[in-house]
Motif scaffolding. Structure first.
Motif, mmCIF file in Angstrom:
data_model
loop_
_atom_site.group_PDB
_atom_site.id
_atom_site.type_symbol
_atom_site.label_atom_id
_atom_site.label_comp_id
_atom_site.label_asym_id
_atom_site.label_seq_id
_atom_site.Cartn_x
_atom_site.Cartn_y
_atom_site.Cartn_z
ATOM 1 N N GLU A 123 40.636 57.046 47.868
ATOM 2 C CA GLU A 123 42.097 57.120 47.939
ATOM 3 C C GLU A 123 42.732 56.623 46.644
ATOM 4 O OE1 GLU A 123 44.285 54.215 50.314
ATOM 5 O OE2 GLU A 123 45.156 55.904 51.426
ATOM 6 N N PHE A 124 42.197 55.519 46.089
ATOM 7 C CA PHE A 124 42.739 54.978 44.842
ATOM 8 C C PHE A 124 42.477 55.941 43.684
ATOM 9 C CE2 PHE A 124 42.766 52.297 41.051
ATOM 10 C CZ PHE A 124 43.923 51.559 41.250
ATOM 11 N N GLN A 125 41.289 56.558 43.644
ATOM 12 C CA GLN A 125 40.980 57.498 42.572
ATOM 13 C C GLN A 125 41.911 58.702 42.623
ATOM 14 O OE1 GLN A 125 38.666 57.127 39.993
ATOM 15 N NE2 GLN A 125 39.820 58.899 39.255
ATOM 16 N N LEU A 155 46.292 32.888 43.297
ATOM 17 C CA LEU A 155 46.736 31.839 44.229
ATOM 18 C C LEU A 155 47.875 31.002 43.659
ATOM 19 C CD1 LEU A 155 43.314 30.598 45.685
ATOM 20 C CD2 LEU A 155 44.942 32.228 46.670
ATOM 21 N N ILE A 156 48.188 31.203 42.385
ATOM 22 C CA ILE A 156 49.343 30.514 41.776
ATOM 23 C C ILE A 156 50.290 31.548 41.180
ATOM 24 C CG2 ILE A 156 48.144 28.337 41.339
ATOM 25 C CD1 ILE A 156 47.638 29.270 38.479
ATOM 26 N N TRP A 157 50.304 32.724 41.769
ATOM 27 C CA TRP A 157 51.093 33.830 41.229
ATOM 28 C C TRP A 157 52.583 33.572 41.411
ATOM 29 C CZ3 TRP A 157 49.104 37.831 38.498
ATOM 30 C CH2 TRP A 157 49.960 38.902 38.194
ATOM 31 N N ASP A 158 53.340 33.848 40.357
ATOM 32 C CA ASP A 158 54.792 33.698 40.410
ATOM 33 C C ASP A 158 55.363 34.807 41.287
ATOM 34 O OD1 ASP A 158 57.478 33.341 40.052
ATOM 35 O OD2 ASP A 158 57.475 33.667 37.872
ATOM 36 N N PRO A 159 56.035 34.468 42.389
ATOM 37 C CA PRO A 159 56.565 35.527 43.267
ATOM 38 C C PRO A 159 57.578 36.426 42.575
ATOM 39 C CG PRO A 159 57.411 33.363 43.897
ATOM 40 C CD PRO A 159 56.341 33.125 42.887
ATOM 41 N N GLU A 160 58.185 35.948 41.482
ATOM 42 C CA GLU A 160 59.150 36.768 40.742
ATOM 43 C C GLU A 160 58.460 37.793 39.855
ATOM 44 O OE1 GLU A 160 62.329 36.573 41.315
ATOM 45 O OE2 GLU A 160 62.030 34.905 42.723
ATOM 46 N N ASN A 161 57.161 37.612 39.623
ATOM 47 C CA ASN A 161 56.414 38.527 38.760
ATOM 48 C C ASN A 161 56.012 39.755 39.565
ATOM 49 O OD1 ASN A 161 54.774 39.828 36.944
ATOM 50 N ND2 ASN A 161 53.400 38.103 36.587
ATOM 51 N N GLU A 162 56.607 40.900 39.233
ATOM 52 C CA GLU A 162 56.347 42.131 39.971
ATOM 53 C C GLU A 162 55.109 42.868 39.466
ATOM 54 O OE1 GLU A 162 57.840 43.053 42.657
ATOM 55 O OE2 GLU A 162 59.289 41.414 42.605
ATOM 56 N N THR A 180 45.108 46.985 42.097
ATOM 57 C CA THR A 180 43.908 47.007 42.934
ATOM 58 C C THR A 180 43.954 45.986 44.058
ATOM 59 O OG1 THR A 180 42.855 45.500 41.366
ATOM 60 C CG2 THR A 180 42.438 47.861 41.069
ATOM 61 N N LEU A 181 44.952 45.118 44.055
ATOM 62 C CA LEU A 181 45.039 44.064 45.075
ATOM 63 C C LEU A 181 46.336 44.124 45.870
ATOM 64 C CD1 LEU A 181 43.418 41.574 42.733
ATOM 65 C CD2 LEU A 181 42.803 41.530 45.136
ATOM 66 N N LEU A 182 47.079 45.219 45.723
ATOM 67 C CA LEU A 182 48.351 45.319 46.428
ATOM 68 C C LEU A 182 48.166 45.277 47.938
ATOM 69 C CD1 LEU A 182 50.308 47.970 44.307
ATOM 70 C CD2 LEU A 182 50.858 45.543 44.601
ATOM 71 N N MET A 183 47.101 45.884 48.457
ATOM 72 C CA MET A 183 46.872 45.864 49.897
ATOM 73 C C MET A 183 46.575 44.464 50.408
ATOM 74 S SD MET A 183 44.687 49.330 50.672
ATOM 75 C CE MET A 183 44.529 48.821 52.373
ATOM 76 N N ARG A 212 47.825 38.865 52.312
ATOM 77 C CA ARG A 212 46.748 37.931 52.650
ATOM 78 C C ARG A 212 46.614 36.850 51.585
ATOM 79 N NH1 ARG A 212 44.286 43.064 53.470
ATOM 80 N NH2 ARG A 212 44.133 43.632 55.672
ATOM 81 N N LEU A 213 46.749 37.243 50.317
ATOM 82 C CA LEU A 213 46.662 36.265 49.230
ATOM 83 C C LEU A 213 47.816 35.269 49.289
ATOM 84 C CD1 LEU A 213 45.516 38.647 46.371
ATOM 85 C CD2 LEU A 213 44.258 36.632 47.171
ATOM 86 N N GLN A 214 48.992 35.743 49.633
ATOM 87 C CA GLN A 214 50.135 34.832 49.775
ATOM 88 C C GLN A 214 49.902 33.851 50.921
ATOM 89 O OE1 GLN A 214 53.330 37.653 50.224
ATOM 90 N NE2 GLN A 214 53.766 37.740 48.042
ATOM 91 N N GLU A 215 49.274 34.335 51.989
ATOM 92 C CA GLU A 215 48.961 33.439 53.105
ATOM 93 C C GLU A 215 47.929 32.393 52.686
ATOM 94 O OE1 GLU A 215 47.169 33.707 57.662
ATOM 95 O OE2 GLU A 215 47.847 35.521 56.624
#
Length: 543
Positions: free
Chosen positions: A272-274, A342-349, A354-357, A361-364
């Motif tokens: 699907e990604f390809q 795990l320390i991602w800035d939520p303002e950074n879009e 490859t990790l959007l799905m 879960r990562l935010q949790e």
């Protein structure tokens, strides 16, 4: 209660109408007294079970065909055949993908898990919402009235019948016929109209069938039901345990199909990604930037901690003393990249494509990691003031951890208020603990200092909080490299009191990242080739 003549008449009528039920071969309906015989016969079958804690009892009949769940294909062959081929293929892929996500999310669940989503239209779904307060009281009133009203009881028996049938394996035809006959809703309606529907007898029959079908982990719950004499309480208990048995079936099915589901999920997600990448050549731009930053983090020297070096008395290192940084590898860069999420800035879009799905879960996981940081910081400060005697009591430590864990759930939105509440309650628990163990109480100065240190944890620059945060990140990094179990053998200082919580966090993090690498490994390998300097004479291994 149905008599022999009525049952014989019904059986002859069905035969005359051409009903396709399998003959019972003279197998009589078993009474409540035969439950013990069922249980002993079932225990003899368990030794052959591949998953003894969750597998449903096969009742000496053949297991389901590979890849089939609940005989759904047998029940609706025509409907499946009418679906266009293209739509059916896409539906199958979507189903595999959804099931693979379920396996991914529930990989830590054991056979005692009872989390599920229920339809609000079903009685079982209503049971979670209104049945404890409304339905069972209403059922009791109906059965106690003169003459009794069986309308609610019939609805309940109908739903119980469907649950029992759903628990059967596709080839358990004899049991299916027996349940359909014993809980024939048309005949039960006739009995209700005559006023002689025996709810207690039917409940005992259902209980006997549960003895046959339940997983070993539910034996104790079913045994407790056998001692209940009140019909409403018995039905309520039966309904509750049947819900647990349904979840046992779900977990067992997932466990059985997990390797196939994971393999299909990996292939499907990559394809699907390809397909998207073919249409959007720049689809990996954010992923390239993410991995480039991770490599830069590993090659940039970290700032020295001021409290670990005395710059006034120690000269700086000479060039001959400085060792070359460890050569980069793709595994190192990926591990650093995953930790950075795990320390991602939520303002950074610019989140890696490859990790959007897995972003939710990562935010949790990030939230869990932050809460564990605060929990461990509180426990560390409390330990330093309470002494080894009080914290040597497992009961006290467990109670203090439970209280603190429940309070820090709101830390992310209200840090100052949360730590104010924590400081008050934890200090009170420490005072009570010292008093109950006959130890010297805290002085007023120590109490004030303890409260102040608790409240300072709310500040992002707090020393204790930063040290704990760094050590949790170090633990998670070790989990990615060594695995969770090996990492738990050598926990950094201050983390021993949250070992169980760290194990869960680490396992969830490793499971997520491992699945992601399996899906997108080929893309990561190609991206990392130009990022890792060729001058280092490195070989970029496949990830």
């Amino acid at each position: 209660m149905p008599n022999v003549k009525e049952r014989a008449a019904r059986r002859e009528a069905r035969t005359a109408e051409g009903a396709s039920r399998e003959p019972r071969a003279g197998h009589p309906r078993e009474s409540a007294s035969s439950a013990q015989g069922h249980r002993s016969r079932r225990f003899n079958c368990r030794q052959a079970s591949a998953a003894p804690d969750v597998a449903l009892n096969p009742e000496l009949e053949e297991p389901p065909a590979r890849g089939r769940v609940g005989g759904a294909r047998d029940r609706e062959p025509a409907r499946t055949a009418r679906v266009p081929a293209r739509r059916r293929c896409h539906g199958s892929a979507w189903t595999l993908h959804s099931l693979a996500e379920r396996v991914h999310e529930t990989s830590k669940l054991d056979s005692h898990s009872e989390e599920k989503t229920l339809s609000s239209s079903s009685l079982e779904g209503k049971g979670k919402e209104t049945m404890p307060s409304d339905f069972w009281d209403h059922l009791k009133e109906q059965l106690s009235s003169v003459p009794p009203d069986f309308s609610c009881a019939l609805e309940l028996l109908k739903e119980v019948r469907e649950i029992l049938l759903s628990l059967l394996l596709p080839r358990q035809n004899r049991l299916r016929s027996e349940i359909e006959e014993a809980l024939d809703m048309d005949f039960l309606h006739q009995q209700a109209e005559r006023g002689d529907l025996d709810v207690t007898y039917l409940s005992k029959y259902i209980l006997n069938m549960m003895v046959l079908l339940c997983a070993p982990v539910r034996d104790e719950a079913v045994q407790k039901l056998e001692s209940i004499t009140d019909p409403v309480r018995l039905l309520r208990g039966i309904f509750q345990v049947l819900g647990q048995m349904k979840m046992d079936m779900v977990n067992y099915t997932i466990q059985s199909l997990q390797p196939q589901l994971q393999e299909h999920s990996i292939q499907f997600e990559r394809a699907e990604f390809q397909e998207r990448l073919n249409k959007e050549p720049n689809l990996l731009d954010h992923t390239i930037k993410w991995l480039t930053q991770a490599a830069a983090d590993l090659t940039t020297p970290s700032a020295s901690c001021p409290d670990t070096r005395d710059s006034s008395s120690s000269p700086g290192p000479s060039p001959s003393d400085m060792t070359a940084p460890e050569p980069l590898s793709s595994a190192m860069v990926l591990s650093q990249g995953f930790l950075n999420l795990l320390i991602w800035d939520p303002e950074n879009e610019e989140f890696p494509e490859t990790l959007l799905m897995d972003r939710a879960r990562l935010q949790e996981l990030e939230l869990q990691q932050k809460q564990l940081t605060i929990l461990a910081s509180v426990m560390l400060v409390a330990n330093s003031f309470s002494g080894s005697v009080l914290f040597g009591s497992p009961q006290f430590v467990d109670k203090l951890k439970r209280i603190t864990k429940s309070l820090v759930e709101e830390f992310n939105s209200r840090p100052e208020e949360t730590m104010q509440t924590v400081s008050e309650q934890v200090t009170q628990e420490i005072h009570q603990g010292l008093k109950s163990m006959g130890l010297a109480p805290l002085t007023s100065d120590n109490t004030a200092s303890l409260i102040a240190q608790f409240q300072n944890i709310a500040k992002e620059g707090n020393c204790v909080r930063n040290v704990i945060d760094q050590r949790i990140h170090l633990f998670l990094k070790c989990c990615l490299v060594l695995g969770v179990q090996r990492s738990l053998l050598d926990l950094p200082g201050g983390l021993a009191l949250i070992e169980a919580e760290l194990a869960e966090l680490g396992q969830n993090f490793v499971t997520l990242t491992h699945h992601n690498q399996q899906v997108f490994g080929p893309y990561y390998t190609e991206i990392l080739k130009p990022i890792i300097s060729p001058g280092q004479n490195l070989k970029v291994e496949s990830v």
